[in-house]
Motif scaffolding. Structure first.
Motif, PDB file in Angstrom:
ATOM      1  N   THR A   1       0.819  -1.193   0.022  1.00  0.00           N
ATOM      2  CA  THR A   1       0.060  -0.010   0.010  1.00  0.00           C
ATOM      3  C   THR A   1       0.838   1.255   0.029  1.00  0.00           C
ATOM      4  O   THR A   1       0.488   2.152  -0.407  1.00  0.00           O
ATOM      5  CB  THR A   1      -1.042  -0.026   1.175  1.00  0.00           C
ATOM      6  N   ASP A   2       2.075   1.199   0.572  1.00  0.00           N
ATOM      7  CA  ASP A   2       2.999   2.244   0.672  1.00  0.00           C
ATOM      8  C   ASP A   2       4.118   1.832  -0.451  1.00  0.00           C
ATOM      9  O   ASP A   2       4.775   0.783  -0.081  1.00  0.00           O
ATOM     10  CB  ASP A   2       3.648   2.510   1.957  1.00  0.00           C
ATOM     11  N   ALA A   3       4.301   2.684  -1.596  1.00  0.00           N
ATOM     12  CA  ALA A   3       5.138   2.385  -2.577  1.00  0.00           C
ATOM     13  C   ALA A   3       6.593   2.225  -2.261  1.00  0.00           C
ATOM     14  O   ALA A   3       7.428   1.527  -2.757  1.00  0.00           O
ATOM     15  CB  ALA A   3       5.167   3.376  -3.668  1.00  0.00           C
ATOM     16  N   ASN A   4       7.131   2.896  -0.807  1.00  0.00           N
ATOM     17  CA  ASN A   4       8.244   2.524  -0.348  1.00  0.00           C
ATOM     18  C   ASN A   4       8.463   1.419   0.173  1.00  0.00           C
ATOM     19  O   ASN A   4       9.878   1.031   0.593  1.00  0.00           O
ATOM     20  CB  ASN A   4       8.545   3.842   0.699  1.00  0.00           C
TER      21      ASN A   4
ATOM     22  N   LEU B   1       9.006  -5.918   0.331  1.00  0.00           N
ATOM     23  CA  LEU B   1       8.443  -6.965  -0.198  1.00  0.00           C
ATOM     24  C   LEU B   1       9.120  -7.811  -0.781  1.00  0.00           C
ATOM     25  O   LEU B   1       9.228  -9.130  -0.375  1.00  0.00           O
ATOM     26  CB  LEU B   1       7.017  -6.312  -0.895  1.00  0.00           C
ATOM     27  N   ARG B   2      10.178  -7.259  -1.449  1.00  0.00           N
ATOM     28  CA  ARG B   2      10.838  -8.320  -2.230  1.00  0.00           C
ATOM     29  C   ARG B   2      11.885  -8.838  -1.478  1.00  0.00           C
ATOM     30  O   ARG B   2      11.836 -10.339  -1.778  1.00  0.00           O
ATOM     31  CB  ARG B   2      11.825  -7.450  -3.337  1.00  0.00           C
ATOM     32  N   ASP B   3      12.200  -8.577  -0.512  1.00  0.00           N
ATOM     33  CA  ASP B   3      13.137  -9.257   0.587  1.00  0.00           C
ATOM     34  C   ASP B   3      12.396 -10.328   1.299  1.00  0.00           C
ATOM     35  O   ASP B   3      12.850 -11.437   1.408  1.00  0.00           O
ATOM     36  CB  ASP B   3      13.924  -8.366   1.609  1.00  0.00           C
TER      37      ASP B   3
ATOM     38  N   ALA C   1      -2.228   1.618 -11.623  1.00  0.00           N
ATOM     39  CA  ALA C   1      -3.018   1.981 -10.583  1.00  0.00           C
ATOM     40  C   ALA C   1      -2.393   1.721  -9.498  1.00  0.00           C
ATOM     41  O   ALA C   1      -2.508   2.481  -8.086  1.00  0.00           O
ATOM     42  CB  ALA C   1      -4.380   1.238 -10.574  1.00  0.00           C
ATOM     43  N   LEU C   2      -1.661   0.514  -9.017  1.00  0.00           N
ATOM     44  CA  LEU C   2      -0.994   0.187  -7.827  1.00  0.00           C
ATOM     45  C   LEU C   2       0.346   0.376  -7.860  1.00  0.00           C
ATOM     46  O   LEU C   2       1.156   0.000  -6.694  1.00  0.00           O
ATOM     47  CB  LEU C   2      -1.587  -1.319  -7.541  1.00  0.00           C
ATOM     48  N   GLY C   3       1.091   0.500  -8.931  1.00  0.00           N
ATOM     49  CA  GLY C   3       2.449   0.790  -8.885  1.00  0.00           C
ATOM     50  C   GLY C   3       3.396  -0.500  -9.149  1.00  0.00           C
ATOM     51  O   GLY C   3       2.713  -1.525  -9.627  1.00  0.00           O
TER      52      GLY C   3
ATOM     53  N   LEU D   1       4.044  -5.909   6.830  1.00  0.00           N
ATOM     54  CA  LEU D   1       3.659  -5.238   5.558  1.00  0.00           C
ATOM     55  C   LEU D   1       2.334  -5.230   5.333  1.00  0.00           C
ATOM     56  O   LEU D   1       1.457  -5.947   5.774  1.00  0.00           O
ATOM     57  CB  LEU D   1       4.212  -6.164   4.216  1.00  0.00           C
ATOM     58  N   ASP D   2       1.829  -3.822   4.880  1.00  0.00           N
ATOM     59  CA  ASP D   2       0.534  -3.668   4.581  1.00  0.00           C
ATOM     60  C   ASP D   2       0.394  -3.807   3.136  1.00  0.00           C
ATOM     61  O   ASP D   2       1.008  -3.051   2.148  1.00  0.00           O
ATOM     62  CB  ASP D   2       0.279  -2.435   5.000  1.00  0.00           C
ATOM     63  N   LEU D   3      -0.671  -4.985   2.619  1.00  0.00           N
ATOM     64  CA  LEU D   3      -0.402  -5.294   1.378  1.00  0.00           C
ATOM     65  C   LEU D   3      -2.104  -5.161   0.566  1.00  0.00           C
ATOM     66  O   LEU D   3      -2.863  -5.204   1.126  1.00  0.00           O
ATOM     67  CB  LEU D   3      -0.099  -6.799   1.198  1.00  0.00           C
ATOM     68  N   ILE D   4      -2.076  -4.962  -0.773  1.00  0.00           N
ATOM     69  CA  ILE D   4      -3.244  -5.054  -1.546  1.00  0.00           C
ATOM     70  C   ILE D   4      -3.106  -6.294  -2.333  1.00  0.00           C
ATOM     71  O   ILE D   4      -1.941  -6.476  -2.922  1.00  0.00           O
ATOM     72  CB  ILE D   4      -3.278  -3.931  -2.552  1.00  0.00           C
ATOM     73  N   THR D   5      -4.040  -6.926  -2.299  1.00  0.00           N
ATOM     74  CA  THR D   5      -4.124  -8.231  -3.186  1.00  0.00           C
ATOM     75  C   THR D   5      -5.088  -8.203  -4.461  1.00  0.00           C
ATOM     76  O   THR D   5      -6.273  -7.896  -3.994  1.00  0.00           O
ATOM     77  CB  THR D   5      -4.476  -9.599  -2.263  1.00  0.00           C
ATOM     78  N   THR D   6      -4.586  -8.462  -5.669  1.00  0.00           N
ATOM     79  CA  THR D   6      -5.489  -8.299  -6.489  1.00  0.00           C
ATOM     80  C   THR D   6      -6.469  -9.696  -6.836  1.00  0.00           C
ATOM     81  O   THR D   6      -6.007 -10.647  -6.146  1.00  0.00           O
ATOM     82  CB  THR D   6      -4.640  -8.264  -8.123  1.00  0.00           C
ATOM     83  N   ALA D   7      -7.508  -9.556  -7.728  1.00  0.00           N
ATOM     84  CA  ALA D   7      -8.381 -10.741  -7.637  1.00  0.00           C
ATOM     85  C   ALA D   7      -7.627 -12.030  -8.083  1.00  0.00           C
ATOM     86  O   ALA D   7      -6.608 -11.865  -8.896  1.00  0.00           O
ATOM     87  CB  ALA D   7      -9.386 -10.584  -8.445  1.00  0.00           C
TER      88      ALA D   7
END
Length: 619
Positions: A305-308, A313-315, A336-338, A364-370
C-alpha cells in the motif's frame, strides 16, 4: 544401526481439526520424546499461524522409542501430515514414506471430505490403516454412528477401532500397541545401491537446507557423495540425524529409516519433494516412481500500500521462498497500484497463509488483486507467446496452432487472436447435512457445476460436482461455509483443462481502464459480476466536481454502468436578488467548466476502494 524388523513408519491422516496434532503430542509424551516441562500444545506445529488456526502447514516427523507389552523395543517414525487439499502432493509423498496410517475421525463430526481424500491416497500406497475415533469425551460424541460411517463411507471394518481422547490421554497406550502389532515393518536391502526418497525440505539459517528423507535401500552416511536423480545435482553429506523431536546426529541411516541430512545446500529449489537420492559413485538403476513438479494453481498480484515498501516486500518474499519452494513470484507493474509481484500458489489457503505471514512476520500492508487461474489459450495462425507479456508457449494443438499459458489478465491477447480458451476444472466432493443440501446444489449450479453423484450416508449427503476452478477461487469456499452454517466440508482435485467461453472484463473509470480491477470471467457471468463491481466502486470512490462514469466492458462493448454524481458548488450564492438571467449566466459558466474538467480531470481512487472492490465476493 536399527534392525529393520523393529521399525514402524506411520502417518496420521484426518480432516482439519479432528485432533491429529494433539494425538501426536500425546504419543510423544507417552514415549518420553519430551519431558513434561518441554511439552507444549501442538509441539510439531512450529509456526505461530499453525497453532493459531489449528492447522498443519508443513509436514513434520519425529522418531520415538517404545517398548511394547511383549518387552521388545521398537522405533516409531511418526509423520504428522497437513490435512488441507492445497498440500495434497506433500501428503502423498509423506504417505509414500510410510507403511501404515492412523485414520483419526472426530467422534462428534464423523467422516468428512478430506478424511476420505487422504484415506484413498493411503489405500493407493497399500497401507495398513488403523481407525482411531478421537474426542470420545465430548458430550456430542456418537461412537456407534462414527463406526458405521467409517464402514459405509470409507469401507474399512471399524469393530476394532481404537477409542481415544487425545486431549485427556485416554486410549494412547492402545494406539501405541496397535501401531506395533498392526502396521507392518518396512522392507529394504542394505547391500543394494542407495535409494532414498526426498520427503520434505526447509531452510535453516545455520545448517542451510535440511532434507527429510526415507531410506528405501542401502544406507546414507556422513561424508558420502550423493546425487539427486531428478535435479541432476551432486552434494557431499555433512550431517545425518533424526528428530526426537530435538535434533540427534547419527553415523548413518539404514533401510526403512526416516531422518534428515544436510549438505551445505543454499537453494531450496534444488531439493524437490519426491526426488530420489542415490550414491554418486554407485547409483541406483532407476528413480522412485511418483515424482512430479509442483505447479502453482492460483495466481494473484501482491502490491504494497506504501510504494516505499517495495524493496521490503521483495526481501520478505525471498525469505519466505527459502522455506517454501512451492510458491513463485515475479515482478509486475500496475498503472493503478505501482510496483508489486505476481505470485503463484498451490491454492487459496496457501495464498492466505503467505499473505498473512507477510503481514504478520514482516509488518507489511498489502493489496491483493483478484485471484486468477492458469488458462491455456490457442492463438490464431502465426501468433505465439513472444508478443504477450509473461505468457509462455507450452506446445501446439492438432491444427498446429500455438498454445500459451496465461495467468495474468493484463496479458490477455486481443480477442481477434484467440481461437479457443481452455480453463482448469476440478472434481469437488462436498459433505453436507441434509437440511442444507438445496442451497449447496444451487450454489454449484450457479458456478457452472456439473453434478456427477449424490448419495446419502447416515443423515448426510455426499455430492460430487465437476466445477471450473475459476469459479471456485473467488469466494466459493466462504459461500459454502456460510450457506451450511459451517457444517459442509469440501475437498477437490484437478481433472484437467476444458474449453470455455471466457472473456476479459475491464473496469473503466472516467473512460480509462483500471488494470488492477480487470479479470477473466465466463461470458454468461460477466454482466452480473460487472454490475456488482460497478455498484461497489460507486460507493467507494469519493465524489468529484464532475460526473464520473464507471463502466464494465468486454472489448469495446459496455455491459454495466454506474455514474457518480458531481459535487455541486453553489455559484449563485453571491446573487442576492436581481434578474434571473444573472443566475442562469453563472450556472451556464459552471456547466462549461465542469465539462472541461471532465475532459481533463483525473479521478483519484483511494487504496481502500481497491481493497474493498477486490474483496467483492467476501460479503
Amino acid at each position: 544401526m536399527t534392525e529393520i524388523g523393529t521399525i514402524r513408519n506411520f502417518s496420521i491422516i484426518a480432516h482439519i481439526d479432528h485432533g491429529k496434532s494433539t494425538l501426536a503430542d500425546r504419543l510423544i509424551q507417552a514415549t518420553g520424546g519430551l519431558t513434561e516441562r518441554e511439552m507444549e500444545a501442538q509441539v510439531l506445529d512450529n509456526m505461530e499461524i499453525e497453532r493459531e488456526r489449528g492447522i498443519t502447514i508443513k509436514a513434520q516427523t519425529v522418531r520415538l522409542d517404545y517398548t511394547a507389552s511383549d518387552g521388545k523395543p521398537y522405533v516409531l517414525n511418526l509423520m504428522d501430515t497437513p490435512g488441507h487439499v492445497d498440500f495434497a502432493y506433500e501428503v502423498s509423498r509423506s504417505l509414500a514414506a510410510c507403511e501404515g496410517a492412523l485414520l483419526v475421525v472426530d467422534a462428534a463430526q464423523g467422516v468428512e471430505a478430506q478424511t476420505l481424500a487422504n484415506v484413498y491416497q493411503s489405500i493407493e500406497h497399500d497401507h495398513e490403516i488403523v481407525p482411531v475415533i478421537n474426542k470420545i469425551d465430548l458430550p456430542a460424541a456418537d461412537v456407534d454412528k462414527v463406526r458405521q460411517e467409517i464402514e459405509d463411507i470409507v469401507g474399512l471394518p471399524a469393530d476394532d477401532a481404537i477409542l481415544t481422547s487425545a486431549k485427556t490421554g485416554l486410549g494412547i497406550n492402545e494406539v501405541l500397541e496397535a501401531i506395533v502389532t498392526r502396521i507392518p515393518p518396512p522392507k529394504g536391502d542394505r547391500d543394494a545401491p542407495l535409494k532414498a526418497m526426498l520427503v520434505d525440505s526447509w531452510y535453516d539459517p545455520y545448517l542451510g537446507v535440511v532434507i527429510l528423507i526415507r531410506v528405501i535401500d542401502g544406507a546414507v552416511r556422513k561424508g558420502q557423495q550423493v546425487k539427486f536423480m531428478q535435479a541432476g545435482t551432486t552434494h557431499l553429506i555433512d550431517r545425518v540425524g533424526v528428530f526426537r523431536p530435538k535434533i540427534e546426529q547419527l553415523a548413518e541411516l539404514g533401510p526403512g529409516e526416516i531422518g534428515f541430512i544436510t549438505a551445505q545446500i543454499k537453494d531450496i529449489g534444488e531439493t524437490r519433494v519426491g526426488d530420489t537420492i542415490t550414491d554418486a559413485k554407485r547409483p541406483a538403476a532407476q528413480a522412485l516412481p511418483g515424482f512430479k513438479e509442483v505447479q502453482p494453481v492460483v495466481f494473484c498480484g501482491l502490491f504494497p500500500t506504501d510504494a516505499n515498501d517495495f524493496e521490503k516486500l521483495r526481501d520478505s518474499l525471498a525469505k519466505l521462498r527459502l522455506n517454501d519452494a512451492s510458491f513463485s513470484f515475479e515482478m509486475e507493474t500496475s498503472a493503478a497500484l505501482g510496483f508489486g509481484f505476481r505470485c503463484g500458489f498451490l491454492g487459496l489457503l496457501h495464498l492466505e497463509i503467505i499473505q498473512e505471514r507477510l503481514t504478520r512476520e514482516y509488518d507489511l500492508d498489502l493489496i491483493t488483486t483478484a485471484p486468477s487461474v492458469v488458462y491455456e489459450v490457442h492463438l490464431s495462425k502465426g501468433r505465439d507467446a513472444s508478443s504477450i507479456g509473461s505468457a509462455r508457449t507450452i506446445g501446439t494443438d492438432a491444427a498446429g496452432l500455438s498454445i500459451v499459458e496465461i495467468h495474468n489478465p493484463a496479458d490477455w491477447p486481443d480477442p481477434n487472436q484467440i481461437v479457443e480458451v481452455e480453463e482448469p476444472w476440478i472434481e469437488a466432493t462436498i459433505y453436507v447435512p441434509d437440511e442444507h443440501l438445496g442451497p449447496i446444489l444451487k450454489l454449484c449450479q450457479d458456478r457452472r457445476g456439473i453434478q456427477k453423484n449424490l448419495t446419502y450416508v447416515a443423515g448426510r449427503a455426499q455430492v460430487v460436482y465437476e466445477l471450473p476452478l475459476n469459479e471456485v477461487v473467488f469466494d466459493f469456499y466462504d459461500r459454502l461455509k456460510s450457506i451450511s452454517r459451517g457444517y459442509a466440508s469440501f475437498d477437490y482435485h484437478q481433472i484437467g483443462h476444458r474449453p470455455g467461453d471466457l472473456v476479459k472484463m475491464n473496469i473503466l473509470v472516467n473512460g480509462e481502464a483500471v488494470d488492477a480491477l480487470s479479470m477473466i470471467v465466463h461470458r454468461g457471468a460477466a454482466e452480473a459480476r460487472g454490475r456488482q463491481l460497478c455498484e461497489r466502486l460507486k460507493d467507494l470512490i469519493p465524489r468529484h466536481l464532475f460526473k464520473i462514469p464507471i463502466q464494465a466492458a468486454i472489448g469495446g462493448k459496455v455491459i454495466a454502468r454506474e455514474t457518480i454524481a458531481a459535487l455541486r458548488k453553489d455559484v449563485t450564492a453571491k446573487c442576492y436578488g436581481g434578474d434571473i438571467t444573472r443566475k442562469k449566466k453563472l450556472l451556464e459558466k459552471q456547466k462549461e467548466g465542469k465539462k472541461r474538467m471532465r475532459e481533463y480531470g483525473s479521478v483519484s481512487i483511494p487504496q481502500e476502494a481497491f481493497i474493498a472492490a477486490l474483496r467483492m465476493g467476501e460479503e
